[in-house]
Motif scaffolding. Structure first.
Motif, mmCIF file in Angstrom:
data_model
loop_
_atom_site.group_PDB
_atom_site.id
_atom_site.type_symbol
_atom_site.label_atom_id
_atom_site.label_comp_id
_atom_site.label_asym_id
_atom_site.label_seq_id
_atom_site.Cartn_x
_atom_site.Cartn_y
_atom_site.Cartn_z
ATOM 1 N N HIS A 44 1.983 7.481 -1.941
ATOM 2 C CA HIS A 44 2.732 8.151 -3.009
ATOM 3 C C HIS A 44 3.474 9.395 -2.523
ATOM 4 O O HIS A 44 3.228 9.906 -1.433
ATOM 5 C CB HIS A 44 1.792 8.544 -4.151
ATOM 6 N N SER A 48 2.270 13.695 -6.963
ATOM 7 C CA SER A 48 2.195 12.393 -7.607
ATOM 8 C C SER A 48 0.863 11.736 -7.249
ATOM 9 O O SER A 48 0.003 12.363 -6.643
ATOM 10 C CB SER A 48 3.382 11.538 -7.137
ATOM 11 N N ILE A 50 -1.194 7.423 -7.460
ATOM 12 C CA ILE A 50 -0.981 5.983 -7.556
ATOM 13 C C ILE A 50 -0.244 5.635 -8.846
ATOM 14 O O ILE A 50 0.770 4.938 -8.823
ATOM 15 C CB ILE A 50 -2.316 5.214 -7.468
ATOM 16 N N SER A 53 3.499 7.079 -9.126
ATOM 17 C CA SER A 53 4.450 6.520 -8.167
ATOM 18 C C SER A 53 4.576 5.000 -8.256
ATOM 19 O O SER A 53 5.655 4.467 -8.004
ATOM 20 C CB SER A 53 4.050 6.889 -6.730
ATOM 21 N N GLU A 71 -4.648 7.850 -2.518
ATOM 22 C CA GLU A 71 -4.307 9.170 -3.044
ATOM 23 C C GLU A 71 -4.688 10.227 -2.013
ATOM 24 O O GLU A 71 -5.844 10.299 -1.575
ATOM 25 C CB GLU A 71 -4.981 9.420 -4.390
#
Length: 171
Positions: A44, A48, A50, A53, A71
């Motif tokens: 990502h 942001s 998962i 994005s 992440e």
């Protein structure tokens, strides 16, 4: 967060396998969706996660691929720790996570910050990357808008109130 985003997030979490892995002193969050090989790794962008994005494309990708969405430090479900979250460090974290998951080779897609991370993974561990796709990547600071980095250094969580970035980060 909109109802459709919450509904999608809940269905994504039910269909995917979310978990944490201890890598380089970090408790890193990731999700696995789909089953086909080779895996596709999604990285990502900054501020942001998962959901923010990839929430719209993840279900379609998982129909034909094993998708591993990660992440990074201080993003989404992955907490911050006492170290600088550099692109190089996040690339090392990503590589360690993939190795922990037994991934020998993967296709990697990185968006924005994730593209820089993907590029570093590829440079340092070319054996790990089968195909590389980068979107909105910068490879040095010369291409950034003046003042952007100074603004990022002074960014506080309360500055993100009401934004998708704040809704995707803990706390």
């Amino acid at each position: 967060m909109t109802r459709s985003a919450i509904k999608h997030m809940n269905s994504r979490n039910k269909e995917g396998k979310g978990g944490y892995a201890s890598v380089n002193g970090l408790n890193m969050y990731y999700e696995v969706h789909g089953t086909s090989r080779p895996p596709l790794v999604l990285l990502h962008g900054a501020l942001s996660a998962i959901g923010t994005s990839f929430e719209r494309v993840l279900p379609s990708l998982a129909k034909t691929r094993r998708v591993i969405a990660i992440e990074q430090q201080a993003h989404g479900h992955t907490a911050d720790i006492n170290r600088s979250p550099t692109i190089e460090q996040m690339a090392d974290d990503t590589t360690a996570l993939l190795r922990n998951l037994g991934i020998e080779e993967a296709d990697i897609f990185g968006y924005s910050l994730g593209a820089g991370i993907a590029l570093q993974v590829t440079i340092k561990h070319p054996d790990l990357v089968r195909k590389l796709v980068l979107a909105a990547v910068t490879y040095n600071k010369d291409g950034l808008q003046p003042g952007l980095l100074a603004g990022m250094e002074n960014l506080k969580p309360e500055n993100l109130a009401g934004t998708p970035g704040k809704r995707s980060t803990p706390g």
